[in-house]
Design a protein around this motif. Sequence first.
Motif, PDB file in Angstrom:
ATOM      1  N   UNK A   1     -15.180  18.772 -12.771  1.00 60.92           N
ATOM      2  CA  UNK A   1     -14.374  18.157 -13.854  1.00 60.92           C
ATOM      3  C   UNK A   1     -13.426  19.253 -14.466  1.00 60.92           C
TER       4      UNK A   1
ATOM      5  N   UNK B   1      -4.565  17.272  -7.632  1.00 61.96           N
ATOM      6  CA  UNK B   1      -5.723  16.518  -7.988  1.00 61.96           C
ATOM      7  C   UNK B   1      -6.910  17.264  -8.894  1.00 61.96           C
ATOM      8  N   UNK B   2      -6.986  16.805 -10.313  1.00 63.66           N
ATOM      9  CA  UNK B   2      -7.974  17.286 -11.300  1.00 63.66           C
ATOM     10  C   UNK B   2      -9.038  16.229 -11.384  1.00 63.66           C
ATOM     11  N   UNK B   3     -10.047  16.547 -10.860  1.00 63.91           N
ATOM     12  CA  UNK B   3     -11.203  15.343 -10.867  1.00 63.91           C
ATOM     13  C   UNK B   3     -11.845  15.190 -12.321  1.00 63.91           C
ATOM     14  N   UNK B   4     -11.979  13.804 -12.564  1.00 66.90           N
ATOM     15  CA  UNK B   4     -12.281  13.304 -13.809  1.00 66.90           C
ATOM     16  C   UNK B   4     -13.770  13.344 -14.048  1.00 66.90           C
ATOM     17  N   UNK B   5     -14.697  13.976 -13.077  1.00 66.36           N
ATOM     18  CA  UNK B   5     -15.952  14.047 -13.366  1.00 66.36           C
ATOM     19  C   UNK B   5     -16.517  15.134 -12.339  1.00 66.36           C
TER      20      UNK B   5
ATOM     21  N   UNK C   1      -1.074   6.831  -2.106  1.00 64.73           N
ATOM     22  CA  UNK C   1      -0.197   6.967  -3.158  1.00 64.73           C
ATOM     23  C   UNK C   1      -0.132   6.209  -4.175  1.00 64.73           C
ATOM     24  N   UNK C   2      -1.087   5.581  -4.619  1.00 62.20           N
ATOM     25  CA  UNK C   2      -0.973   4.567  -5.895  1.00 62.20           C
ATOM     26  C   UNK C   2      -1.879   4.921  -6.801  1.00 62.20           C
ATOM     27  N   UNK C   3      -3.030   5.526  -6.697  1.00 61.46           N
ATOM     28  CA  UNK C   3      -4.301   5.573  -8.029  1.00 61.46           C
ATOM     29  C   UNK C   3      -4.130   6.950  -8.183  1.00 61.46           C
ATOM     30  N   UNK C   4      -3.868   8.065  -7.122  1.00 63.58           N
ATOM     31  CA  UNK C   4      -4.190   9.561  -7.258  1.00 63.58           C
ATOM     32  C   UNK C   4      -3.480   9.925  -6.133  1.00 63.58           C
ATOM     33  N   UNK C   5      -3.144  11.400  -6.151  1.00 64.28           N
ATOM     34  CA  UNK C   5      -2.846  12.152  -4.930  1.00 64.28           C
ATOM     35  C   UNK C   5      -1.252  12.052  -4.852  1.00 64.28           C
TER      36      UNK C   5
ATOM     37  N   UNK D   1       2.609  11.264  -3.590  1.00 67.34           N
ATOM     38  CA  UNK D   1       3.241   9.882  -3.230  1.00 67.34           C
ATOM     39  C   UNK D   1       4.701  10.158  -2.649  1.00 67.34           C
TER      40      UNK D   1
ATOM     41  N   UNK E   1       1.233   8.871   3.422  1.00 64.09           N
ATOM     42  CA  UNK E   1       0.394   9.368   4.333  1.00 64.09           C
ATOM     43  C   UNK E   1       0.806  10.507   5.452  1.00 64.09           C
TER      44      UNK E   1
ATOM     45  N   UNK F   1      -0.926  14.195   4.628  1.00 65.88           N
ATOM     46  CA  UNK F   1      -1.959  14.525   5.870  1.00 65.88           C
ATOM     47  C   UNK F   1      -1.526  15.693   6.683  1.00 65.88           C
TER      48      UNK F   1
ATOM     49  N   UNK G   1      -1.085   3.186   8.806  1.00 65.31           N
ATOM     50  CA  UNK G   1      -0.193   3.392   7.717  1.00 65.31           C
ATOM     51  C   UNK G   1       0.178   5.008   7.829  1.00 65.31           C
TER      52      UNK G   1
ATOM     53  N   UNK H   1      -8.323   8.132 -18.504  1.00 63.92           N
ATOM     54  CA  UNK H   1      -8.859   9.743 -17.832  1.00 63.92           C
ATOM     55  C   UNK H   1      -8.487   9.522 -16.325  1.00 63.92           C
ATOM     56  N   UNK H   2      -8.816   8.432 -15.650  1.00 59.71           N
ATOM     57  CA  UNK H   2      -8.330   8.046 -14.403  1.00 59.71           C
ATOM     58  C   UNK H   2      -7.037   7.987 -14.297  1.00 59.71           C
TER      59      UNK H   2
ATOM     60  N   UNK I   1      -4.255  10.718 -13.235  1.00 62.77           N
ATOM     61  CA  UNK I   1      -4.108  11.221 -11.866  1.00 62.77           C
ATOM     62  C   UNK I   1      -2.916  10.364 -11.205  1.00 62.77           C
ATOM     63  N   UNK I   2      -2.618   9.402 -11.574  1.00 62.13           N
ATOM     64  CA  UNK I   2      -1.893   8.113 -11.065  1.00 62.13           C
ATOM     65  C   UNK I   2      -0.237   8.728 -10.758  1.00 62.13           C
ATOM     66  N   UNK I   3       0.588   8.456  -9.565  1.00 59.75           N
ATOM     67  CA  UNK I   3       1.350   8.971  -9.561  1.00 59.75           C
ATOM     68  C   UNK I   3       2.608   8.211 -10.595  1.00 59.75           C
TER      69      UNK I   3
ATOM     70  N   UNK J   1      -1.036   0.410 -12.651  1.00 58.82           N
ATOM     71  CA  UNK J   1      -0.445   1.202 -11.593  1.00 58.82           C
ATOM     72  C   UNK J   1       0.858   0.645 -11.040  1.00 58.82           C
TER      73      UNK J   1
END
Lengths: 489, 95
Positions: A84, A98-102, A330-334, A336, A351, A355, B16, B75-76, B79-81, B88
């Motif tokens: 965290x 990415x910075x982990x939330x926990x 590329x939607x919720x984290x990381x 895009x 991706x 990767x 993908x 918080x989560x 992290x989102x683009x 989102x």
Amino acid sequence: MSGAFGSIVELAAGLRAREWSCVELATDTLARLRDSQAAVNAFISVDEEGALAQARAADARLGAGDAPVLTGIPIAHKDVLMTRGLRTTCASRMLERFVAPYDAHVVARLREAGTVLVGKTNMDEFAMGSSSETSYFGPVRNPWSAECVPGGSSGGSAAAVAAGIVPATTGTDTGGSIRQPAALTGICGLKPTYGLCSRYGLVAFASSLDTPGPFAHTAHDCALLLNAMAGHDERDSTSVSRTAEDYARLIDANAGTKPLDGLRIGIPREFADDALEPDVVASVEEALAALRSLGASTLDITLPRLSYCVPVYYVVAPAEASSNLSRFDGVRYGHRAAEYDDLFEMYCRTRAEGFGAEVKRRILVGTYVLSQGYYDAYYLKAQQVRRLIAEDFTRAFAQCDVIAGPTAPTCAFTIGAKANDPVQMYLNDIFTIAANLTGMPAMSVPCGLSKQGLPIGLQLQANYFDEARLLNVAHRFQQATDWHSRRPS
Amino acid sequence: MSFSSDDIARLARLARIRLDAVETNDVREKLDAIFSLIDALQAIDTAGVAPMAHAQDVMLPLRDDIVTREDCRARFQAQAPEVADGLYIVPRVVE
């Protein structure tokens, strides 16, 4: 002061004798970390401020008089375990920021135990590899030879201990990723029984195989780390619920001149492999003689399907990886991608950019073996052979208490030597994969040096939940030998 | 086992992952080699063997169905683009 190469047991004693403070230990560690980074590249992130704050708290805890044994011990976590507030990259461009939330469960447990987190260690991207060369942040170098790999995928964690930067690190082992780098850098690495340490907060590669575990100079230190790391966690549905045990209890017990009296060590005849380096064979033979001199007996056993471990693994692990890594879209984290016309293209470009080549290959292998028309021929078949392999081991453990042999077929190889030949790279794990397929515990202990001066590891395997015995065998071996005290020049 | 470029293109679409021509060719060669290793499994008789999906054949435990977490959306989503109004943001998929 210099805490370089000190074991946890030694450093903890020094803290209690007030020879040094936790802040001095942390300051010293951070200086070594900075000095070694250009040559070894063991770290991806460093947390100087956080480490010193934790060290001050640890000094206060020690002063109060009820501090657990790991209080003030500097530690680094493999960058696949979430921390965290401190970034967790999996050595990938995909998670570069990415910075982990926990915190991962094992990270939280080691925090509560008083360890001082100094940073996150370099590794193969998403823990896929045996050389720590596929990191987005550049390859890790072996402290014993700058031209050589430290093994992988937890190569940064192994190199950080081997170089004397920190006394302890965590790693994760999916097919040998703790034991093989431990062998190639001359330190101890333990893969516990699957389910003993929670996978919560471990960025998933192959969920049925991934296992967190410790690295240290000695088996005794590994036992102390496992004491803190193990424990039930309801957030990991595969975490086992067991009564807590002290994994150092046999180590702490008094023993005579034959501390391994009555121990039966199985030597699989399948370990006599043409690909084994002669120096590895000779060192393992010497190690077995040392174990016999401590009272153990050795007997021939057979694991007839051992040669199928690598093919089974390269179906099961990529299949699980292709599913697990589908979350990086590329939607919720990381990462895009910057340019795309529609959602499908956004996924594909994200991706492709995020990767590296080996991760893409494994996702594609996994996609194939799970695809319509091929599932039965590959994935189902591999799961059936996995059961046959596990049955071979269960039969073997009816005859013996531990199984011994080489951890890896060779010493550390040159950086780049196998980078373009995935099959040769995969065969590094020929002796380590079985313990992941079965879920049984296994560890690597330093047992020699090659003519070129590179470390060699002895692998010890045991039955489910038999870590206390496994660690005791390794400890008694280390009491009788000094391979773990040898240092890179 | 021998993959064609079309096979690789189909896998890349399913996974993908965009691959250019050079990458496609490299992946094709390496997957051929990887599957020549994997295909050794076909020699083993597995008739009647129950597949082993997991290291321990134990029932998955159930926990009580109670709310245990705090609200961690902000918080989560940090992290989102791209996010807006707690959602989102992705390219338009419905015209």
